[in-house]
Design a protein around this motif. Structure first.
Motif, PDB file in Angstrom:
ATOM      1  N   TYR A 203      27.789  61.596 -48.412  1.00 11.41           N
ATOM      2  CA  TYR A 203      28.288  60.254 -48.107  1.00 11.41           C
ATOM      3  C   TYR A 203      27.197  59.203 -47.951  1.00 11.41           C
ATOM      4  N   HIS A 204      25.945  59.583 -48.079  1.00 11.88           N
ATOM      5  CA  HIS A 204      24.815  58.645 -48.056  1.00 11.88           C
ATOM      6  C   HIS A 204      24.749  57.823 -46.762  1.00 11.88           C
ATOM      7  N   VAL A 205      25.084  58.444 -45.651  1.00 12.63           N
ATOM      8  CA  VAL A 205      25.009  57.769 -44.355  1.00 12.63           C
ATOM      9  C   VAL A 205      23.588  57.935 -43.834  1.00 12.63           C
ATOM     10  N   ALA A 206      22.894  56.813 -43.665  1.00 12.75           N
ATOM     11  CA  ALA A 206      21.513  56.861 -43.191  1.00 12.75           C
ATOM     12  C   ALA A 206      21.402  56.408 -41.740  1.00 12.75           C
ATOM     13  N   ASN A 207      22.324  55.597 -41.281  1.00 17.66           N
ATOM     14  CA  ASN A 207      22.282  55.084 -39.913  1.00 17.66           C
ATOM     15  C   ASN A 207      23.520  55.521 -39.161  1.00 17.66           C
ATOM     16  N   ILE A 208      23.313  56.007 -37.952  1.00 19.31           N
ATOM     17  CA  ILE A 208      24.439  56.408 -37.125  1.00 19.31           C
ATOM     18  C   ILE A 208      24.331  55.710 -35.782  1.00 19.31           C
ATOM     19  N   PRO A 209      25.408  55.429 -35.094  1.00 19.17           N
ATOM     20  CA  PRO A 209      26.763  55.814 -35.478  1.00 19.17           C
ATOM     21  C   PRO A 209      27.330  54.923 -36.585  1.00 19.17           C
ATOM     22  N   LEU A 210      28.253  55.490 -37.312  1.00 20.37           N
ATOM     23  CA  LEU A 210      28.956  54.798 -38.381  1.00 20.37           C
ATOM     24  C   LEU A 210      30.378  55.340 -38.398  1.00 20.37           C
ATOM     25  N   SER A 211      31.346  54.458 -38.466  1.00 20.94           N
ATOM     26  CA  SER A 211      32.749  54.872 -38.537  1.00 20.94           C
ATOM     27  C   SER A 211      33.302  54.462 -39.886  1.00 20.94           C
ATOM     28  N   ILE A 212      34.022  55.374 -40.506  1.00 26.46           N
ATOM     29  CA  ILE A 212      34.616  55.122 -41.818  1.00 26.46           C
ATOM     30  C   ILE A 212      36.113  55.349 -41.688  1.00 26.46           C
ATOM     31  N   ALA A 213      36.901  54.323 -42.007  1.00 24.96           N
ATOM     32  CA  ALA A 213      38.364  54.429 -41.975  1.00 24.96           C
ATOM     33  C   ALA A 213      38.854  54.715 -43.386  1.00 24.96           C
ATOM     34  N   LEU A 214      39.694  55.726 -43.504  1.00 25.69           N
ATOM     35  CA  LEU A 214      40.268  56.097 -44.796  1.00 25.69           C
ATOM     36  C   LEU A 214      41.708  55.629 -44.873  1.00 25.69           C
ATOM     37  N   ASP A 215      42.166  55.320 -46.082  1.00 27.83           N
ATOM     38  CA  ASP A 215      43.571  54.984 -46.253  1.00 27.83           C
ATOM     39  C   ASP A 215      44.372  56.280 -46.397  1.00 27.83           C
TER      40      ASP A 215
END
Length: 70
Positions: free
Chosen positions: A40-52
Motif C-alpha cells: 500500500y506504499h504507506v510511508a507515514n503513520i498513523p494513516l487511516s484509509i476508508a474503503l467503499d
C-alpha cells in the motif's frame, strides 16, 4: 474497521497497547512491512484509509484521528 501494527512489535505488546488505549477493533500485525509499505506504499503513520463497499479506497486521512472522526 481494522488496525494494522506496522513494525516488529510482538503480539503481546500490541494487545497490551490496545487494551490500555481502548482499541476495540481488530489489529492485524505487519512485522515485515510487506502490507503497509510494499503493498500500500504507506510511508507515514498513523494513516487511516476508508474503503467503499466494493473495497476501493474512498478517502485517506493522514495523522491521528479522534473518536469523533472514527
Amino acid at each position: 474497521m481494522l488496525g494494522v501494527d506496522a513494525g516488529a512489535e510482538d503480539p503481546g505488546t500490541v494487545a497490551r497497547f490496545a487494551a490500555a488505549h481502548g482499541v476495540y477493533y481488530p489489529l492485524l500485525l505487519d512485522p515485515d512491512l510487506q502490507v503497509t509499505i510494499v503493498r500500500y506504499h504507506v510511508a507515514n503513520i498513523p494513516l487511516s484509509i476508508a474503503l467503499d463497499l466494493s473495497g476501493r479506497v474512498d478517502r485517506i486521512y493522514p495523522g491521528p484521528l479522534d473518536l469523533a472522526q472514527i
